[in-house]
Design a protein around this motif. Structure first.
Motif, PDB file in Angstrom:
ATOM      1  N   LEU A 193       4.728  -9.099  -5.416  1.00  0.00           N
ATOM      2  CA  LEU A 193       3.802  -8.075  -5.818  1.00  0.00           C
ATOM      3  C   LEU A 193       3.073  -7.375  -4.910  1.00  0.00           C
ATOM      4  CD1 LEU A 193       2.208  -6.830  -8.460  1.00  0.00           C
ATOM      5  CD2 LEU A 193       0.507  -8.352  -8.179  1.00  0.00           C
ATOM      6  N   PHE A 194       3.051  -8.109  -3.693  1.00  0.00           N
ATOM      7  CA  PHE A 194       2.264  -7.366  -2.483  1.00  0.00           C
ATOM      8  C   PHE A 194       3.409  -6.265  -2.154  1.00  0.00           C
ATOM      9  CE2 PHE A 194       2.218  -7.384   2.015  1.00  0.00           C
ATOM     10  CZ  PHE A 194       0.986  -6.734   2.421  1.00  0.00           C
ATOM     11  N   PHE A 195       4.698  -6.683  -1.874  1.00  0.00           N
ATOM     12  CA  PHE A 195       5.877  -5.935  -1.309  1.00  0.00           C
ATOM     13  C   PHE A 195       5.993  -4.937  -2.202  1.00  0.00           C
ATOM     14  CE2 PHE A 195       6.275  -9.575   1.791  1.00  0.00           C
ATOM     15  CZ  PHE A 195       6.007  -8.792   3.093  1.00  0.00           C
ATOM     16  N   LEU A 229       4.006  -3.323  -4.368  1.00  0.00           N
ATOM     17  CA  LEU A 229       2.908  -2.315  -4.015  1.00  0.00           C
ATOM     18  C   LEU A 229       2.953  -1.795  -3.014  1.00  0.00           C
ATOM     19  CD1 LEU A 229      -0.006  -4.199  -6.030  1.00  0.00           C
ATOM     20  CD2 LEU A 229       1.358  -2.198  -6.879  1.00  0.00           C
ATOM     21  N   LEU A 230       3.162  -2.438  -1.960  1.00  0.00           N
ATOM     22  CA  LEU A 230       3.236  -1.899  -0.452  1.00  0.00           C
ATOM     23  C   LEU A 230       4.517  -0.731  -0.388  1.00  0.00           C
ATOM     24  CD1 LEU A 230       2.122  -2.046   2.406  1.00  0.00           C
ATOM     25  CD2 LEU A 230       3.904  -3.711   2.776  1.00  0.00           C
ATOM     26  N   GLN A 262       3.533   2.290  -2.013  1.00  0.00           N
ATOM     27  CA  GLN A 262       2.392   3.249  -1.377  1.00  0.00           C
ATOM     28  C   GLN A 262       3.172   4.053  -0.386  1.00  0.00           C
ATOM     29  OE1 GLN A 262       0.044   0.624   0.718  1.00  0.00           O
ATOM     30  NE2 GLN A 262      -1.322  -0.005  -1.045  1.00  0.00           N
ATOM     31  N   PHE A 263       4.216   3.789   0.096  1.00  0.00           N
ATOM     32  CA  PHE A 263       4.838   4.603   0.957  1.00  0.00           C
ATOM     33  C   PHE A 263       6.132   5.368   0.470  1.00  0.00           C
ATOM     34  CE2 PHE A 263       2.274   1.821   3.684  1.00  0.00           C
ATOM     35  CZ  PHE A 263       1.880   2.433   4.729  1.00  0.00           C
ATOM     36  N   PRO A 283       5.027   8.910  -1.587  1.00  0.00           N
ATOM     37  CA  PRO A 283       4.623  10.020  -0.714  1.00  0.00           C
ATOM     38  C   PRO A 283       5.948  10.342   0.182  1.00  0.00           C
ATOM     39  CG  PRO A 283       2.855   8.366  -0.601  1.00  0.00           C
ATOM     40  CD  PRO A 283       4.079   7.669  -1.471  1.00  0.00           C
ATOM     41  N   ALA A 284       6.772   9.382   0.624  1.00  0.00           N
ATOM     42  CA  ALA A 284       7.916   9.677   1.233  1.00  0.00           C
ATOM     43  C   ALA A 284       8.892  10.484   0.684  1.00  0.00           C
ATOM     44  CB  ALA A 284       8.614   8.389   1.902  1.00  0.00           C
ATOM     45  N   PHE A 290       0.154  13.489  -5.842  1.00  0.00           N
ATOM     46  CA  PHE A 290       0.374  12.344  -5.442  1.00  0.00           C
ATOM     47  C   PHE A 290       1.199  11.879  -4.281  1.00  0.00           C
ATOM     48  CE2 PHE A 290       0.982  13.530 -10.086  1.00  0.00           C
ATOM     49  CZ  PHE A 290      -0.305  12.806 -10.716  1.00  0.00           C
ATOM     50  N   GLY A 291       0.996  13.140  -3.283  1.00  0.00           N
ATOM     51  CA  GLY A 291       1.668  12.423  -1.992  1.00  0.00           C
ATOM     52  C   GLY A 291       0.766  12.659  -0.654  1.00  0.00           C
ATOM     53  N   TRP A 292      -0.547  12.822  -1.014  1.00  0.00           N
ATOM     54  CA  TRP A 292      -1.499  12.970  -0.022  1.00  0.00           C
ATOM     55  C   TRP A 292      -1.372  13.857   1.000  1.00  0.00           C
ATOM     56  CZ3 TRP A 292      -4.712   9.717  -2.658  1.00  0.00           C
ATOM     57  CH2 TRP A 292      -3.886   8.728  -2.951  1.00  0.00           C
TER      58      TRP A 292
END
Lengths: 102, 287
Positions: free
Chosen positions: A5-7, A9-10, A13-14, A17-18, A29-31
């Motif tokens: 789950l951690f990986f 979501l991580l 996160q990247f 936006p990438a 949704f891309g900051w």
């Protein structure tokens, strides 16, 4: 399970936006805060004889946002509100940008 | 500072930010309900908001934000708050804002991190023995996701500015204030000045993304981050004040997590840094 789950979501996160860096900016949704700017367009109702009447779009939308392409939807909405108009045009800094006809 | 206390700080600030967001959204929702105003849903199947349901939604928003802030039934309050905020965020494309999205995402991580383990009404209901075991109840991996999320925000805020328009200084020229105490003088609105400033902004944001993770640079990065966020108040107009405040609070509160002993640990894979007393864990997981 926790590690997966951690990986996951991580990664999201990247990865999201990438991917959005490949889309026109600024993308939601891309900051991509303040990465680019657009001037708010001016809207015009086009009457049957071809005359243009300027209309204050601010009254008919919540707010103008760089990252929300709402011009066409707003034009269609204005056509519904003003049955006497045959088309709605919008321009940015006097440059024609688009038109929706009835 | 322990991780559970750091998470409590983040929780309290995020609860407050949710209330600020409500103040920001209220006039927008009121305007959205006017019949002549455009409604722009993301998808036609998305459930719309009936006028009669608005008081219920607002009550849920306020009560869940207050409960989350106070740490009362923290996980439930956090879940309800995240669902309400996510529902409103996706109700209309015109409601989108980056600080709204960040708040929703962070609330999910805070719920996963068990942010009500200390400095909360949930924790006050525990007996002293259970309270002593509370620091072991935080989930470091979820807390780490809050940190990586902020890193992603800074990193992509910087990378997305790597475009000719921003690097020319044109975007800064538009946003730098022309009036007021912090007005940017017209004589300084030259490409020679704004172009290096644009590059410095990009480098600053990308450096901030990495600097927070490096122990030697952390203090400097935190000061830089503080200046960056405070400068937003100077750059943007007053109508966006609540949104900026919400964003600044949301971001800066995460810095506290870099002040915990877990900040320099590797990838946290386990749910808890130490085995918790089962009864305490059960109580917290039910809260």
């Amino acid at each position: 399970m926790t590690r997966r789950l951690f990986f996951l979501l991580l990664g999201l996160q990247f990865a999201v936006p990438a991917w959005l860096l490949t889309q026109p900016r600024p993308a939601r949704f891309g900051w991509q805060m303040f990465s680019d700017y657009r001037l708010a367009p001016d809207f015009f109702l086009v009457e049957e004889q071809g005359q243009e009447q300027p209309i204050s779009a601010a009254r008919y939308r919540i707010a103008f946002r760089n990252d929300v392409p709402a011009e066409e939807a707003l034009a269609r909405h204005l056509l519904q509100l003003f049955p006497e108009a045959v088309a709605v045009r919008w321009r940015v800094a006097e440059q024609p940008c688009g038109e929706v006809r009835r | 500072m322990t991780l559970t206390r750091a998470l409590a700080v983040v929780r309290i600030v995020h609860g407050s930010a949710a209330l600020l967001l409500l103040l920001e959204m209220l006039p927008l929702c009121k305007q959205w309900l006017q019949p002549e105003v455009l409604q722009l849903p993301y998808a036609s199947w998305y459930p719309s908001l009936p006028r009669d349901a608005i008081p219920v939604l607002l009550t849920c928003w306020i009560l869940s934000a207050l409960a989350f802030l106070a740490g009362w039934a923290t996980r439930w309050a956090g879940c309800v708050l995240a669902v309400v905020l996510a529902y409103v965020l996706f109700l209309d494309q015109q409601f989108y804002s980056n600080h709204h999205l960040l708040l929703v995402v962070n609330l999910v991580y805070l719920v996963l991190a068990n942010c009500g383990a200390e400095w909360s009404m949930d924790a006050r209901r525990l007996n002293p023995e259970q309270q002593a075991a509370a620091p072991a109840l935080a989930n470091p991996w979820a807390a780490r996701l809050l940190q990586t999320q902020l890193t992603a925000v800074y990193l992509f805020a910087g990378l997305s500015k790597l475009n000719p328009t921003f690097l020319s200084g044109a975007v800064l020229a538009v946003y730098l204030p022309r009036e007021g105490f912090l007005a940017w003088p017209e004589a300084w609105r030259t490409q020679e000045l704004l172009q290096p400033l644009a590059w410095a902004t990009v480098l600053g944001e990308v450096a901030l993304a990495g600097g927070l993770w490096l122990r030697g640079l952390r203090t400097l990065a935190m000061i830089g981050g503080g200046i960056l966020h405070l400068s937003m108040f100077a750059l943007l107009d007053r109508s966006q004040l609540l949104g900026i405040l919400s964003f600044v609070l949301t971001c800066l509160s995460i810095y506290v997590l870099w002040l915990t002993p877990e900040a320099d640990a590797g990838v946290p894979a386990q749910s808890s840094s130490a085995p918790a007393t089962p009864s305490v864990a059960a109580e917290h997981h039910c809260s």
